[in-house]
Design an enzyme around this catalytic site. Structure first.
Site: not given
Ligand code: NCD
Ligand code: ZN
Length: 351
Positions: A13, A15-16, A99, A136, A174, A219, A247
């Site tokens: 998991h 985020h790029l 997702k 999420h 997460h 979050l 994350d």
């Protein structure tokens, strides 16, 4: 000085981001992670096979030449996602999960899902094609306290979803609470969960006592100590339902330290496995790090485990107080403070 050699890890998991930010994030994620599940919450989001293919190409163009890194793509579900889109994604060979962001739950989730039940035909198709659903898990109802949003999501949405689609493989992303740990433990092997390094290392006191620390705001928000302890126990238990998902979610300093509010997301990719090693070592769990970081996620996603290794040593180094991030600066987690483990050797990297 302790040392630890483990199978090369993956991040399930991350985020790029995109464009100018990709150079920094791709450089960091490819240091020793062989693969990563790439989150689709770009603006606009990654909605189709074509979007994912193009985004994947942009990521690959930033991987340093002497490294090999495989971005595993995901699609962003909206109220409009069709079963046809899912079929196309499943046939792509590059998309491994979709997702689900409840609309408004977190950063860049405005285009997310308003009525989860409306997506049942989509979940049906995912189940049929063995595409994983990454969730999420927070409700967005304004009347629900932010610290209770994960717990309520389990009762209101996750339990019915699992009952309706027993063969759908779901990753509860997460996780941050004892309730989430208990839910995953009580479920079948079709339910897995990622745990971040920051939720293992910190609780809400670290973020809120004395002064509010923007670098720790993410979050789902950090919870109280009791929940942190439950996450540590789960991660170090050797239970294959729990695996590594950083994350890591960078924001320019101007978005984190802003009078109008602090963007949610912690950047940990500069020291990811090092921070996990610290959390595991602090809790007599180092023996369990390899399974958590390098085996169980691959097994859950039905992918082969990596064959290379990385070596970590217990030694102190200080994180930079700022890092370059596109045209801006980024303040990483632990900025200006010590990290206690370091990767010294990566057998898969040619020099
Ligand atoms: C993530 C982001 O910034 O994209 N933020 C976060 O606080 N974790 C989104 C997410 O994973 O919730
Ligand atoms: Zn995320």
């Amino acid at each position: 000085m302790r040392t630890l050699t483990i199978r090369q890890p993956d991040d399930w998991h991350v985020h790029l981001r995109d464009d100018a930010y990709l150079a920094a994030t791709t450089q960091d994620v490819s240091r020793y992670f062989a693969r990563a599940i790439i989150m689709p919450n770009l603006v606009p989001p990654v909605l189709t096979r074509l979007d994912a293919t193009r985004y994947r190409d942009r990521i690959l163009s930033q991987v340093p030449e002497h490294r090999s890194f495989n971005p595993l793509m995901t699609l962003y579900l909206t109220d409009q996602t069709s079963a046809e889109t899912i079929k196309d994604a499943a046939n792509s060979g590059i998309i491994h999960a979709c997702k689900l962001y409840p609309a408004g739950a977190t950063t860049h989730s405005d285009a997310g899902v308003n009525a989860i039940e409306g997506l049942y035909p989509v979940f049906e198709e995912m189940q049929k094609h063995d595409l994983r659903l990454a969730v999420h898990g927070e409700v967005t109802d304004a009347s629900v306290d932010i610290f209770d949003r994960e717990k309520i999501f389990i009762e209101q949405y996750l339990e019915p979803l699992v009952q309706q689609f027993p063969d759908l493989k779901i990753i509860f992303e997460h996780i941050t609470t004892t309730e989430a740990v208990d839910f995953v433990k009580a479920s079948t092997h079709n339910i897995g969960a990622t745990i971040t390094a920051h939720h293992l290392l910190y609780n809400r006191n670290d973020m809120l006592v004395g002064s509010i620390k923007p670098t720790l705001y993410c979050l789902p928000v950090l919870k109280r100590d009791r929940h942190q302890q439950a996450l540590i126990k789960a991660a170090t238990s050797g239970d294959p339902s729990f695996f590594l998902g950083t994350d890591s979610a960078p924001h320019p300093v101007s978005a984190k330290e802003n009078a109008c509010g602090c963007a949610a997301g912690c950047y940990t990719m500069h020291a990811a496995i090092e921070l996990y090693a610290e959390a595991f070592a602090n809790n007599n769990g180092l023996h369990a790090l390899e399974g958590f970081a390098s085996c169980y996620g691959a097994d859950f996603y039905g992918l082969p485990r990596n064959t290379g290794t990385i070596k970590l040593i217990e030694t102190e180094w200080v994180c930079p107080s700022k890092m370059r991030f596109g045209e801006s600066d980024l303040v990483p987690l632990r900025a200006g403070e010590a990290v206690h483990w370091q990767v010294v050797n990566n057998s898969s990297e040619s020099s």
